[in-house]
Scaffold this active site. Structure first.
Site, PDB file in Angstrom:
ATOM      1  N   HIS A  17      -4.111  -3.515  -8.139  1.00  9.71           N
ATOM      2  CA  HIS A  17      -4.034  -4.123  -9.380  1.00  9.71           C
ATOM      3  C   HIS A  17      -4.789  -3.333 -10.239  1.00  9.71           C
ATOM      4  O   HIS A  17      -4.409  -3.614 -11.267  1.00  9.71           O
ATOM      5  CB  HIS A  17      -4.961  -5.813  -8.911  1.00  9.71           C
ATOM      6  CG  HIS A  17      -4.900  -6.429  -8.061  1.00  9.71           C
ATOM      7  ND1 HIS A  17      -5.167  -6.744  -7.092  1.00  9.71           N
ATOM      8  CD2 HIS A  17      -3.430  -7.071  -8.546  1.00  9.71           C
ATOM      9  CE1 HIS A  17      -4.461  -7.511  -5.942  1.00  9.71           C
ATOM     10  NE2 HIS A  17      -3.721  -8.116  -7.313  1.00  9.71           N
ATOM     11  N   LYS A  41      -4.182 -24.470  -3.522  1.00  8.56           N
ATOM     12  CA  LYS A  41      -3.724 -23.208  -3.169  1.00  8.56           C
ATOM     13  C   LYS A  41      -5.457 -22.417  -2.619  1.00  8.56           C
ATOM     14  O   LYS A  41      -5.670 -22.672  -3.338  1.00  8.56           O
ATOM     15  CB  LYS A  41      -3.551 -22.007  -4.127  1.00  8.56           C
ATOM     16  CG  LYS A  41      -2.969 -20.431  -3.512  1.00  8.56           C
ATOM     17  CD  LYS A  41      -2.414 -19.651  -4.344  1.00  8.56           C
ATOM     18  CE  LYS A  41      -1.907 -18.659  -3.719  1.00  8.56           C
ATOM     19  NZ  LYS A  41      -1.848 -17.073  -4.358  1.00  8.56           N
ATOM     20  N   ARG A  90       5.337  -4.222  -6.646  1.00  8.23           N
ATOM     21  CA  ARG A  90       5.219  -2.451  -5.171  1.00  8.23           C
ATOM     22  C   ARG A  90       6.335  -2.130  -5.250  1.00  8.23           C
ATOM     23  O   ARG A  90       6.663  -0.834  -4.737  1.00  8.23           O
ATOM     24  CB  ARG A  90       4.640  -3.381  -4.764  1.00  8.23           C
ATOM     25  CG  ARG A  90       2.793  -3.301  -4.255  1.00  8.23           C
ATOM     26  CD  ARG A  90       2.177  -4.103  -3.514  1.00  8.23           C
ATOM     27  NE  ARG A  90       2.595  -5.562  -3.845  1.00  8.23           N
ATOM     28  CZ  ARG A  90       2.171  -6.314  -3.087  1.00  8.23           C
ATOM     29  NH1 ARG A  90       1.079  -6.794  -2.120  1.00  8.23           N
ATOM     30  NH2 ARG A  90       2.771  -7.456  -2.495  1.00  8.23           N
ATOM     31  N   SER A 128      -3.534  -8.095  -1.035  1.00  9.37           N
ATOM     32  CA  SER A 128      -4.346  -8.789  -1.552  1.00  9.37           C
ATOM     33  C   SER A 128      -4.730  -9.666  -0.099  1.00  9.37           C
ATOM     34  O   SER A 128      -5.799  -9.036   1.545  1.00  9.37           O
ATOM     35  CB  SER A 128      -4.844 -10.011  -2.320  1.00  9.37           C
ATOM     36  OG  SER A 128      -4.818  -9.131  -3.211  1.00  9.37           O
TER      37      SER A 128
END
Length: 165
Positions: A17, A41, A90, A128
């Protein structure tokens, strides 16, 4: 002045990030990192913790600020006068998901452009979730996140991890 928004859950922020933030800080007048809060979430860190960790990590970039929203990113972009939405990618899997998201955002806000920025190649496998998994297994995560992030994860995930690097 061109304002760009880089939004995500950042639970937690990773070196990948931050690679995107560094690139964006060179490209745009102002970059707003947005912790997107979805009340439905489940996250490990609170929005306040995530923002604090990001602020610490981006402190050397005077043109980067950090905020949060529970609303749509396109609405926040309009409110602050942003014209670009940044998305980190990514690899091919991310690109597919991010393209679909960009198309949704374009339908909602055609005046906004989406720009994909890849993280540095050696960070391509760092998410993450993967960061949390590596730390839980006792692996050294110092190459994948700032020290403050690793410390906060150790504190939150398991007291037995606090003494590991």
């Amino acid at each position: 002045m061109t304002i760009a928004i880089y939004a995500g859950s950042f639970d937690p922020v990773t070196a990948g990030h931050l690679s995107v933030v560094r690139q964006a800080a060179r490209l745009f007048s102002h970059v707003v990192v947005v912790v997107a809060v979805n009340p439905k979430k489940s996250t490990l860190l609170t929005a306040e913790e995530r923002m604090a960790l990001i602020r610490e990590a981006v402190a050397r970039h005077p043109n980067v600020s950090v905020t949060f929203t529970e609303g749509l990113i396109v609405e926040l972009a309009r409110e602050i006068g942003a014209s670009v939405l940044l998305r980190g990618v990514r690899g091919a899997t991310d690109a597919q998901f991010e393209t679909e998201l960009a198309q949704m955002n374009r339908a909602l806000a055609p005046e906004l452009s989406t720009l994909f920025l890849p993280a540095e190649a050696h960070l391509a496998e760092v998410s993450s979730s993967a960061l949390k998994e590596r730390l839980t297994r006792g692996e050294d995560v110092s190459a994948y996140c700032p020290p403050a992030v690793a410390a906060k994860l150790r504190e939150r995930l398991s007291p037995s991890l606090r003494s590991h690097p």
